[in-house]
Design an enzyme around this catalytic site. Structure first.
Site, PDB file in Angstrom:
ATOM      1  N   GLY A 121     -29.520 -10.357 -81.176  1.00 35.86           N
ATOM      2  CA  GLY A 121     -29.646 -10.485 -82.612  1.00 35.86           C
ATOM      3  C   GLY A 121     -29.026 -11.853 -83.140  1.00 35.86           C
ATOM      4  N   SER A 122     -29.486 -12.412 -84.230  1.00 42.32           N
ATOM      5  CA  SER A 122     -28.859 -13.851 -84.510  1.00 42.32           C
ATOM      6  C   SER A 122     -27.458 -13.959 -84.745  1.00 42.32           C
ATOM      7  CB  SER A 122     -29.779 -13.967 -86.045  1.00 42.32           C
ATOM      8  OG  SER A 122     -29.031 -12.922 -87.070  1.00 42.32           O
ATOM      9  N   THR A 123     -26.717 -13.087 -85.037  1.00 41.46           N
ATOM     10  CA  THR A 123     -25.336 -13.258 -85.345  1.00 41.46           C
ATOM     11  C   THR A 123     -24.712 -13.287 -83.886  1.00 41.46           C
ATOM     12  OG1 THR A 123     -25.025 -12.130 -87.340  1.00 41.46           O
ATOM     13  CG2 THR A 123     -23.143 -12.618 -86.170  1.00 41.46           C
ATOM     14  N   GLY A 131     -24.169  -7.446 -83.266  1.00 44.73           N
ATOM     15  CA  GLY A 131     -24.272  -7.414 -84.670  1.00 44.73           C
ATOM     16  C   GLY A 131     -24.876  -6.010 -85.050  1.00 44.73           C
ATOM     17  N   ALA A 132     -25.358  -5.717 -86.310  1.00 44.45           N
ATOM     18  CA  ALA A 132     -25.958  -4.718 -86.758  1.00 44.45           C
ATOM     19  C   ALA A 132     -26.913  -5.013 -87.771  1.00 44.45           C
ATOM     20  CB  ALA A 132     -25.028  -3.570 -87.362  1.00 44.45           C
ATOM     21  N   LYS A 188     -29.135   0.023 -86.039  1.00 44.26           N
ATOM     22  CA  LYS A 188     -29.369  -1.376 -85.019  1.00 44.26           C
ATOM     23  C   LYS A 188     -30.850  -1.028 -84.551  1.00 44.26           C
ATOM     24  CE  LYS A 188     -26.235  -2.616 -82.042  1.00 44.26           C
ATOM     25  NZ  LYS A 188     -26.617  -4.018 -82.347  1.00 44.26           N
ATOM     26  N   GLU A 208     -28.164  -1.735 -75.953  1.00 45.73           N
ATOM     27  CA  GLU A 208     -27.262  -2.036 -76.923  1.00 45.73           C
ATOM     28  C   GLU A 208     -26.209  -0.767 -76.786  1.00 45.73           C
ATOM     29  OE1 GLU A 208     -28.756  -5.266 -80.161  1.00 45.73           O
ATOM     30  OE2 GLU A 208     -28.978  -3.298 -80.362  1.00 45.73           O
ATOM     31  N   LYS A 229     -25.278  -7.217 -94.823  1.00 43.82           N
ATOM     32  CA  LYS A 229     -25.639  -5.941 -94.085  1.00 43.82           C
ATOM     33  C   LYS A 229     -24.795  -4.655 -94.466  1.00 43.82           C
ATOM     34  CE  LYS A 229     -28.338  -8.633 -91.698  1.00 43.82           C
ATOM     35  NZ  LYS A 229     -28.119  -8.876 -90.444  1.00 43.82           N
TER      36      LYS A 229
END
Length: 237
Positions: free
Chosen positions: A30-32, A87-88, A99, A108, A126
């Site tokens: 994911g992005s983070t 991330g979440a 997620k 994950e 989030k």
């Protein structure tokens, strides 16, 4: 860089402070998580961290780690992972998660369950009071079972849609070759533990995106006085 990206960047950098040399790390998706992996690569290149080995949670994180020269090992070859950072899509006050927005939640969850510690990194958007009031719960299903699973979820008062791809015709296909149903329950998920088990017991379901009692710590990025900062909220319940 917009404010949300700033929040993600600061929390990604803060996560690397939790990493020690000689660790086996679960590399989230994911992005983070992408920003975290890039920060990890910087720390390795500078010599701050040494002898790090990564376990990828998706093809995305595997490709990025290889591009950044982070050594990888296969999940099946390790008995335990020192720390997983991921991330979440949603985090509730008890650190229960949704997620799977990137359709990577099966691997994950495998990595998270093998980790001595799971660190979740998110921006403050989030954080939610109750899961699934706005973000749908991803459920990975066998391709020939999606309609049958959809009917059972409907009997559970859930509304599910088959996730469609944006840059190809047809549905999203996971790294495992399966499909994703995105599920919304009326007024969200009141009992995450029960829902996780009930959905996973439906024939044709591989795994859903509820992460229950797996998270040890959450790092949150936010903007405070126009400055991005990271903090760790206390777990409730």
């Amino acid at each position: 860089m917009n404010s949300q990206t700033q929040m993600k960047q600061i929390v990604a950098e803060a996560a690397i402070e939790e990493v020690k040399s000689d660790m086996i790390l679960g590399l989230g998706s994911g992005s983070t998580a992408v920003l975290m992996i890039k920060s990890l690569a910087d720390a390795i290149r500078s010599g701050k961290l040494q002898n790090i080995k990564g376990v990828a949670t998706s093809f995305q994180s595997e490709v990025l780690a290889l591009e950044l020269d982070i050594p990888l090992i296969d999940l099946a070859s390790v008995s335990q992972i020192d720390l997983a950072i991921d991330g979440a899509d949603e985090v509730d006050p008890g650190f229960q998660l949704i997620k799977g927005g990137g359709a990577c939640h099966v691997r994950e969850k495998l990595v998270a369950s093998k980790a001595n510690q799971l660190l979740i990194v998110v921006d403050e958007t989030k954080l939610v009071r109750k899961l699934n009031q706005s973000f749908p719960l991803p459920v990975e299903v066998l391709p020939n079972a999606w309609k049958q699973v959809q009917e059972v979820i409907s009997e559970m008062n859930g509304i599910s849609t088959l996730r469609m791809a944006t840059k190809k015709a047809g549905p999203v296909v996971t790294d495992q070759g399966n499909l994703i149903l995105d599920v919304l329950f009326n007024d969200g998920i009141k009992n995450p533990k029960d829902i996780e088990k009930s959905i996973n017991n439906i024939p044709g379901v591989l795994e859903n995106g509820l992460f229950i009692d797996l998270t040890d710590k959450v790092l949150v990025g936010k903007i405070e006085n126009n400055i991005p900062v990271a903090y760790s909220p206390a777990k409730v319940g």
